[in-house]
Design a protein around this motif. Structure first.
Motif, PDB file in Angstrom:
ATOM      1  N   CYS A 299      11.042   4.894   6.316  1.00 20.46           N
ATOM      2  CA  CYS A 299      10.519   3.736   5.580  1.00 20.46           C
ATOM      3  C   CYS A 299      10.582   2.516   6.483  1.00 20.46           C
ATOM      4  O   CYS A 299      11.605   2.237   7.083  1.00 20.46           O
ATOM      5  CB  CYS A 299      11.329   3.488   4.314  1.00 20.46           C
ATOM      6  N   GLN A 300       9.466   1.790   6.558  1.00 24.20           N
ATOM      7  CA  GLN A 300       9.383   0.652   7.469  1.00 24.20           C
ATOM      8  C   GLN A 300       9.948  -0.621   6.839  1.00 24.20           C
ATOM      9  O   GLN A 300      10.010  -1.644   7.498  1.00 24.20           O
ATOM     10  CB  GLN A 300       7.931   0.428   7.879  1.00 24.20           C
TER      11      GLN A 300
ATOM     12  N   CYS B 280       3.304   4.178  -5.656  1.00 26.20           N
ATOM     13  CA  CYS B 280       3.877   3.614  -4.438  1.00 26.20           C
ATOM     14  C   CYS B 280       3.603   4.541  -3.256  1.00 26.20           C
ATOM     15  O   CYS B 280       3.238   4.089  -2.175  1.00 26.20           O
ATOM     16  CB  CYS B 280       5.363   3.371  -4.622  1.00 26.20           C
ATOM     17  N   ALA B 281       3.794   5.836  -3.477  1.00 25.71           N
ATOM     18  CA  ALA B 281       3.562   6.779  -2.379  1.00 25.71           C
ATOM     19  C   ALA B 281       2.096   6.787  -1.979  1.00 25.71           C
ATOM     20  O   ALA B 281       1.753   6.929  -0.806  1.00 25.71           O
ATOM     21  CB  ALA B 281       4.005   8.182  -2.782  1.00 25.71           C
TER      22      ALA B 281
ATOM     23  N   LYS C  37       3.267   6.716   4.593  1.00 19.97           N
ATOM     24  CA  LYS C  37       3.513   7.988   3.895  1.00 19.97           C
ATOM     25  C   LYS C  37       4.962   8.437   4.070  1.00 19.97           C
ATOM     26  O   LYS C  37       5.243   9.530   4.563  1.00 19.97           O
ATOM     27  CB  LYS C  37       2.545   9.075   4.385  1.00 19.97           C
ATOM     28  N   VAL C  38       5.866   7.543   3.738  1.00 21.80           N
ATOM     29  CA  VAL C  38       7.285   7.868   3.894  1.00 21.80           C
ATOM     30  C   VAL C  38       8.000   8.006   2.555  1.00 21.80           C
ATOM     31  O   VAL C  38       9.187   8.278   2.524  1.00 21.80           O
ATOM     32  CB  VAL C  38       8.007   6.795   4.730  1.00 21.80           C
TER      33      VAL C  38
ATOM     34  N   LYS D 170      13.240   7.398  -0.939  1.00 24.27           N
ATOM     35  CA  LYS D 170      12.838   7.141   0.439  1.00 24.27           C
ATOM     36  C   LYS D 170      14.017   6.576   1.199  1.00 24.27           C
ATOM     37  O   LYS D 170      15.058   6.271   0.617  1.00 24.27           O
ATOM     38  CB  LYS D 170      11.668   6.166   0.467  1.00 24.27           C
ATOM     39  N   CYS D 171      13.790   6.406   2.490  1.00 27.68           N
ATOM     40  CA  CYS D 171      14.815   5.842   3.366  1.00 27.68           C
ATOM     41  C   CYS D 171      15.288   4.498   2.828  1.00 27.68           C
ATOM     42  O   CYS D 171      14.505   3.652   2.429  1.00 27.68           O
ATOM     43  CB  CYS D 171      14.222   5.667   4.757  1.00 27.68           C
ATOM     44  N   THR D 172      16.629   4.315   2.804  1.00 24.40           N
ATOM     45  CA  THR D 172      17.200   3.063   2.303  1.00 24.40           C
ATOM     46  C   THR D 172      17.777   2.226   3.430  1.00 24.40           C
ATOM     47  O   THR D 172      18.449   1.249   3.166  1.00 24.40           O
ATOM     48  CB  THR D 172      18.326   3.362   1.310  1.00 24.40           C
TER      49      THR D 172
END
Lengths: 174, 381
Positions: free
Chosen positions: B175-176, B213-214, B220-221, B255-257
């Motif tokens: 996740c950016q 959101c996706a 696409k994370v 997703k990545c936090t």
């Protein structure tokens, strides 16, 4: 339903005659008298002396209040009380607030209009009382309430008769 | 699977599958060790002569990535050594970006991550570390086939160059934490919003699983949890969960936090010790596991932090910068020794496919070999 006013009513069978009579009654100095017709009669408002309704101004004022309420509500919730950073957009994000501003404008204006109408017509009080059932079909009436300026039942009856009223009804005790 | 760059007469097998003593989890695929030999105390993997036979059986090959061409987009940026020496920002195509809104100010912390594509070898240690740190479910082959993998960080692999001499470019993608996050705008229930430290937070309890959101994420994370992997886990295995991280139920996006649990731990320890937060107090799981130190995490508000200095480097670029999502992950251009007219794939013109079609090469290979190679190798997947 409150205290009903008594008065005197004259009935016509022709709308034009009724309009002419209404003009004369107004010229005779009566202020609170009313016309009861089965359908809208052209010229009757001017004849009875009904002024332009203040409801549009009330609606505009209430609409403007609603608009400001919409802005204020959203400003307070989105930018002061509970600010949320959604996608980097500003807390006070104008375009996102437009729907609520619009809706509150309409809501305030509509409810105020209806409220003002009820207040001005003193609804749900029905005044005057049912004078004649045919007033919803083919008869036209002028009703002078007893609390009108210079009311005198006999003098009023004379006036209405002289203006060509086909029937006279006294409504005192009901 | 036939890959660009593999010699026509070579079959590559991965060892490490088909383990007998690793229990339920390890006993997947086929053991390739019987094909290796042993000489001078060391296993020898290469040099074995094999013959491939057509079995006429079908075997499903699954992969988390289906497309391996960048299609001329600026994804993995590369430059050459000589070009880099002349201009450290070579290979990066700057875009004219404007926004009608000012950016939010992040006064406390401003977490960011830097990935050096020059150091990254694509070893996938970060993927494994993230998986175990964040209780990310392992979905298995069946659901990878359906595109339901749950990795919070993935390694994208791209092939470039000519089919005769292809090059591989890898890129870890998590996740950016975009400052202008497109995912947040479309959430109807505000389940994903920014916090005041610039993290793109997910409220799992608030998520109703619309998956908008996706769909709107340009990277696409975001991963949607289709099943109750938590409930399915057998009794002793639940002890392997990281207690610092919540487990996510079915029907929730995750997703990545940026390892938010580690950020909280690091900042709280600094607070308990009554000192200011200093660079290095927080290391994300992927950063810790990276053997090449390609991943650096830190606070951009601290001008002396490593990540802040890396963000100032001319080699740093933001992925898909032109979307103005303002990612908090900076990638650093890969510098190659080889001299080539153009390596970045994103020069002056947009949308120009600058690289040879790697897909075509795969097709050619299939024609040469028939289906044998694919089927034989597929058993190991």
């Amino acid at each position: 339903m409150g205290q009903r006013k008594g008065g005197i009513a004259g009935l016509w069978y022709d709308d034009h005659e009724c309009v002419v009579a209404a003009t004369k009654v107004r010229e005779a100095g009566f202020k609170k008298f009313d016309a009861i017709t089965p359908f809208p009669v052209h010229g009757m408002e001017e004849a009875v002396g009904i002024k332009r309704s203040p409801i549009p101004y009330i609606a505009f004022g209430a609409g403007a209040t609603g608009l400001l309420a919409g802005v204020g509500l959203q400003y307070w919730t989105s930018a002061v009380s509970f600010p949320l950073n959604v996608g980097g957009k500003p807390f006070f994000s104008g375009p996102a607030f437009i729907p609520v501003m619009f809706e509150l404008t309409i809501l305030f204006a509509a409810l105020s209009s209806v409220g003002a109408l009820f207040a001005m017509c003193r609804l749900p009080k029905i005044d005057p009382p049912v004078i004649d059932p045919d007033l919803t079909s083919h008869k036209f009436a002028l009703f002078i309430p007893e609390d009108d300026v210079g009311y005198n039942a006999d003098r009023c009856e004379q006036l209405l008769k002289s203006l060509g009223a086909k029937e006279i009804k006294r409504l005192s005790d009901y | 699977m036939i890959q660009p760059g593999l010699h026509d007469d070579v079959v590559a097998l991965a060892v490490g599958y088909g383990r007998k003593a690793a229990g339920k989890v390890g006993n997947i695929g086929v053991d390739a060790y019987p094909l290796s030999s042993f000489a001078k105390g060391k296993p020898v993997f290469a040099g074995r002569v094999v013959t491939l036979k057509k079995t006429s059986e079908n075997y499903l090959l699954v992969s988390t990535q289906d497309h391996h061409v960048m299609e001329g987009r600026a994804i993995v940026l590369e430059t050459t050594k000589s070009a880099f020496e002349k201009d450290p920002s070579s290979g990066i195509h700057k875009h004219q970006i404007f926004s009608i809104w000012p950016q939010h100010q992040y006064t406390k912390h401003k977490w960011a991550l830097s990935v050096d594509l020059n150091s990254c070898t694509g070893c996938s240690a970060c993927v494994v570390a993230c998986q175990s740190e964040n209780n990310v479910p392992v979905v298995g082959k069946k659901y990878v086939l359906e595109g339901r993998e749950m990795h919070w960080i993935r390694i994208d692999r791209y092939f470039k160059g000519t089919p005769e001499a292809p090059e591989v470019a890898v890129m870890p993608l998590m996740c950016q934490h975009c400052e202008n996050a497109p995912c947040e705008t479309v959430c109807p229930v505000l389940a994903t919003v920014h916090n005041d430290e610039g993290l793109n937070d997910m409220s799992y309890n608030r998520c109703v699983g619309t998956r908008y959101c996706a769909n709107n994420c340009p990277y696409k994370v975001r991963r949607f949890n289709w099943f109750n992997y938590v409930k399915k886990r057998e009794e002793p295995l639940h002890m392997s969960y990281n207690p610092d991280v919540t487990v996510r139920p079915r029907g929730v996006m995750e997703k990545c936090t940026f390892c938010v649990q580690r950020i909280r731990r690091g900042t709280n320890i600094a607070k308990d010790e009554k000192r200011a937060f200093k660079d290095g107090d927080v290391k994300t799981a992927c950063q810790e596991s990276c053997p090449a130190d390609a991943i650096v995490f830190g606070d951009l508000n601290d001008a002396n932090s490593k990540v802040a200095r890396l963000f100032q480097e001319k080699r740093t670029y933001k992925l898909l910068e032109e979307l103005n999502a303002v990612p908090r992950v900076g990638y650093m251009t890969r510098v190659r020794n080889a001299e080539r007219a153009e390596v970045s794939g994103h020069g002056s013109e947009h949308g120009q496919p600058a690289h040879g079609p790697a897909k075509d090469e795969g097709k050619e290979d299939k024609k040469k070999h028939g289906n044998n190679v694919q089927q034989h190798e597929g058993e190991l997947v």
